[in-house]
Design a protein around this motif. Structure first.
Motif, mmCIF file in Angstrom:
data_model
loop_
_atom_site.group_PDB
_atom_site.id
_atom_site.type_symbol
_atom_site.label_atom_id
_atom_site.label_comp_id
_atom_site.label_asym_id
_atom_site.label_seq_id
_atom_site.Cartn_x
_atom_site.Cartn_y
_atom_site.Cartn_z
ATOM 1 N N TYR A 121 0.790 -1.133 0.061
ATOM 2 C CA TYR A 121 0.047 -0.028 0.105
ATOM 3 C C TYR A 121 0.845 1.227 0.136
ATOM 4 O O TYR A 121 0.682 2.314 -0.747
ATOM 5 C CB TYR A 121 -0.818 -0.024 1.242
ATOM 6 N N ASP A 122 1.831 1.351 0.827
ATOM 7 C CA ASP A 122 2.647 2.491 1.006
ATOM 8 C C ASP A 122 3.434 2.649 -0.458
ATOM 9 O O ASP A 122 3.758 3.775 -0.705
ATOM 10 C CB ASP A 122 3.738 2.424 2.128
ATOM 11 N N ALA A 123 4.114 1.508 -0.986
ATOM 12 C CA ALA A 123 4.683 1.781 -2.087
ATOM 13 C C ALA A 123 3.815 2.375 -3.376
ATOM 14 O O ALA A 123 4.279 3.034 -4.055
ATOM 15 C CB ALA A 123 5.362 0.545 -2.695
ATOM 16 N N LEU A 124 2.562 1.891 -3.188
ATOM 17 C CA LEU A 124 1.542 2.187 -4.477
ATOM 18 C C LEU A 124 1.002 3.711 -4.325
ATOM 19 O O LEU A 124 0.943 4.555 -5.440
ATOM 20 C CB LEU A 124 0.497 1.281 -4.838
ATOM 21 N N LEU A 125 0.935 3.866 -3.104
ATOM 22 C CA LEU A 125 -0.099 5.140 -2.798
ATOM 23 C C LEU A 125 0.856 6.210 -2.136
ATOM 24 O O LEU A 125 0.948 5.903 -0.784
ATOM 25 C CB LEU A 125 -1.242 4.886 -2.100
ATOM 26 N N ILE A 198 16.431 1.033 7.884
ATOM 27 C CA ILE A 198 15.649 1.033 6.950
ATOM 28 C C ILE A 198 14.875 -0.448 6.885
ATOM 29 O O ILE A 198 15.425 -1.400 6.862
ATOM 30 C CB ILE A 198 16.517 1.204 5.681
ATOM 31 N N VAL A 199 13.473 -0.258 6.733
ATOM 32 C CA VAL A 199 12.633 -1.329 6.883
ATOM 33 C C VAL A 199 12.307 -1.452 5.207
ATOM 34 O O VAL A 199 11.738 -2.874 5.023
ATOM 35 C CB VAL A 199 11.512 -1.150 7.752
ATOM 36 N N THR A 200 11.787 -0.657 4.349
ATOM 37 C CA THR A 200 11.349 -0.748 3.063
ATOM 38 C C THR A 200 12.265 0.356 2.279
ATOM 39 O O THR A 200 12.333 1.649 2.467
ATOM 40 C CB THR A 200 9.992 -0.527 2.857
ATOM 41 N N ASP A 201 12.696 -0.084 0.945
ATOM 42 C CA ASP A 201 13.353 0.530 0.044
ATOM 43 C C ASP A 201 12.680 0.329 -1.294
ATOM 44 O O ASP A 201 12.629 -0.968 -1.754
ATOM 45 C CB ASP A 201 14.862 0.137 -0.083
ATOM 46 N N ILE A 221 10.528 -3.354 -4.546
ATOM 47 C CA ILE A 221 10.446 -3.047 -3.136
ATOM 48 C C ILE A 221 11.437 -3.999 -2.426
ATOM 49 O O ILE A 221 11.403 -5.366 -2.752
ATOM 50 C CB ILE A 221 8.927 -3.241 -2.659
ATOM 51 N N ARG A 222 12.321 -3.477 -1.817
ATOM 52 C CA ARG A 222 13.290 -4.426 -1.076
ATOM 53 C C ARG A 222 13.014 -4.225 0.453
ATOM 54 O O ARG A 222 12.850 -2.983 0.910
ATOM 55 C CB ARG A 222 14.684 -3.985 -1.270
ATOM 56 N N ARG A 223 12.765 -5.213 1.351
ATOM 57 C CA ARG A 223 12.657 -5.293 2.695
ATOM 58 C C ARG A 223 14.081 -5.795 3.263
ATOM 59 O O ARG A 223 14.101 -7.169 3.437
ATOM 60 C CB ARG A 223 11.516 -6.231 3.158
ATOM 61 N N PRO A 224 15.078 -4.915 3.576
ATOM 62 C CA PRO A 224 16.543 -5.554 3.892
ATOM 63 C C PRO A 224 16.460 -6.240 5.295
ATOM 64 O O PRO A 224 17.098 -7.224 5.369
ATOM 65 C CB PRO A 224 17.271 -4.081 4.090
ATOM 66 N N SER A 229 12.471 -9.217 -1.328
ATOM 67 C CA SER A 229 12.251 -8.056 -2.276
ATOM 68 C C SER A 229 11.044 -8.440 -3.280
ATOM 69 O O SER A 229 10.901 -9.664 -3.386
ATOM 70 C CB SER A 229 13.642 -8.193 -3.043
ATOM 71 N N ILE A 230 10.298 -7.577 -3.663
ATOM 72 C CA ILE A 230 9.172 -7.783 -4.611
ATOM 73 C C ILE A 230 9.453 -6.757 -5.616
ATOM 74 O O ILE A 230 9.673 -5.733 -5.687
ATOM 75 C CB ILE A 230 7.914 -7.330 -3.929
ATOM 76 N N LYS A 231 9.035 -7.355 -6.988
ATOM 77 C CA LYS A 231 9.230 -6.486 -8.174
ATOM 78 C C LYS A 231 7.495 -6.499 -8.719
ATOM 79 O O LYS A 231 7.176 -7.560 -9.008
ATOM 80 C CB LYS A 231 10.037 -6.992 -9.224
ATOM 81 N N LEU A 232 7.032 -5.445 -8.920
ATOM 82 C CA LEU A 232 5.773 -4.918 -9.422
ATOM 83 C C LEU A 232 6.027 -4.544 -11.092
ATOM 84 O O LEU A 232 6.745 -3.478 -11.017
ATOM 85 C CB LEU A 232 4.680 -4.228 -8.656
ATOM 86 N N GLU A 233 5.628 -5.163 -12.158
ATOM 87 C CA GLU A 233 5.473 -4.437 -13.331
ATOM 88 C C GLU A 233 4.029 -4.378 -13.747
ATOM 89 O O GLU A 233 3.356 -5.219 -13.862
ATOM 90 C CB GLU A 233 6.105 -5.611 -14.422
ATOM 91 N N VAL A 234 3.710 -2.969 -14.034
ATOM 92 C CA VAL A 234 2.354 -2.612 -14.099
ATOM 93 C C VAL A 234 1.918 -2.631 -15.592
ATOM 94 O O VAL A 234 2.758 -2.238 -16.307
ATOM 95 C CB VAL A 234 2.247 -1.229 -13.588
#
Length: 261
Positions: A121-125, A198-201, A221-224, A229-234
């Motif tokens: 949610y935070d990454a998108l909005l 850092i919790v989210t990059d 999105i990387r969670r160190p 890590s998560i990659k979203l391709e829209v």
């Protein structure tokens, strides 16, 4: 040093830019490709889910739905709903239904187990800067990047807006929003915990125009701390279409095993 023409902005300019984008986008409907991986020094072997096709609905202030499908068989891999602090997750191939806290992350060697709703949610909005409880400090620097034309290291001018949040009588660095100075678009956002870790990059790239607004189509999105890590391709995106409450309802399937997280 990059030869691209750079723009100038003040802290006030960048705050207004963030708050304008935050107010302009209230809902999202997206078709995405998802790649999630976990592993590293703490978790060991890297586990990766390749190219899951997904659908995302997001609505401010705190609603999110994600559906993942197998790209070949087209059956559900997961179905998740999050409203406020609670999320509900259905994983058909495990016959498992999970209820948990949207903010709490529990490291797992399974990538799907680390896709915390609040992170997505935070990454998108983009969230607005709150003048009542937050301070913003502007930092200007040059970042080393690889030039796409020459494939050589070059210096890219950027602005970083450090957002400091008040928690009771204490203040702490909450997040950093990083802008490229060629177009003043956000290309990175860093989220911190109260201890300064850092919790989210999140990295943003390949902006395209949707419904008259520009939005990144490549989000990494990387969670160190969790080594995930998560990659979203829209692939498809609709902005500000109505989304009703019923689209955020997920009932427990008959016979499903229940778990909490």
């Amino acid at each position: 040093m990059s030869t691209a023409v750079v723009q100038t902005a003040t802290s006030k300019d960048l705050i207004e830019r963030i708050n304008a984008e935050a107010s302009e986008i209230q809902t999202l409907k997206a078709t995405v490709s998802i790649t999630a991986s976990c592993g590293g020094g703490k978790l060991g072997k890297i586990t990766e889910d390749q190219r899951t096709r997904g659908y995302i609905l997001a609505r401010k202030p705190s609603s999110l739905r994600r559906i993942g499908r197998d790209p070949i068989l087209q059956n559900h891999v997961f179905n998740m709903v999050s409203i406020g602090q609670e999320f509900r997750l259905w994983i058909p191939f495990k016959n498992q239904f999970v209820v948990g806290n949207s903010d709490v992350a529990r490291p797992s060697t399974q990538p799907l187990g680390n896709l915390q709703p609040q992170v997505i949610y935070d990454a998108l909005l983009l969230q607005a800067v709150d003048p009542q409880n937050e301070l913003a400090v502007l930092e200007e620097r040059d970042q080393e990047v690889i030039d796409p034309g020459t494939h050589k290291l070059t210096l890219q001018p950027e602005y970083t807006l450090n957002i400091i949040k008040q928690d009771g009588n204490e203040w702490y660095l909450s997040r950093k929003v990083v802008f490229e100075r060629t177009d003043l678009r956000r290309y990175q956002e860093l989220f911190y915990d109260e201890h300064g870790s850092i919790v989210t990059d999140v990295r943003y790239a390949d902006y395209r125009e949707f419904n008259g607004l520009f939005f990144p189509t490549n989000i990494q999105i990387r969670r160190p701390l969790e080594e995930c890590s998560i990659k979203l391709e829209v692939m498809e995106l609709t902005i500000n279409d109505p989304i009703v409450d019923g689209q955020f309802v997920l009932e427990v399937p008959s016979g499903a095993g229940l778990a909490s997280r």
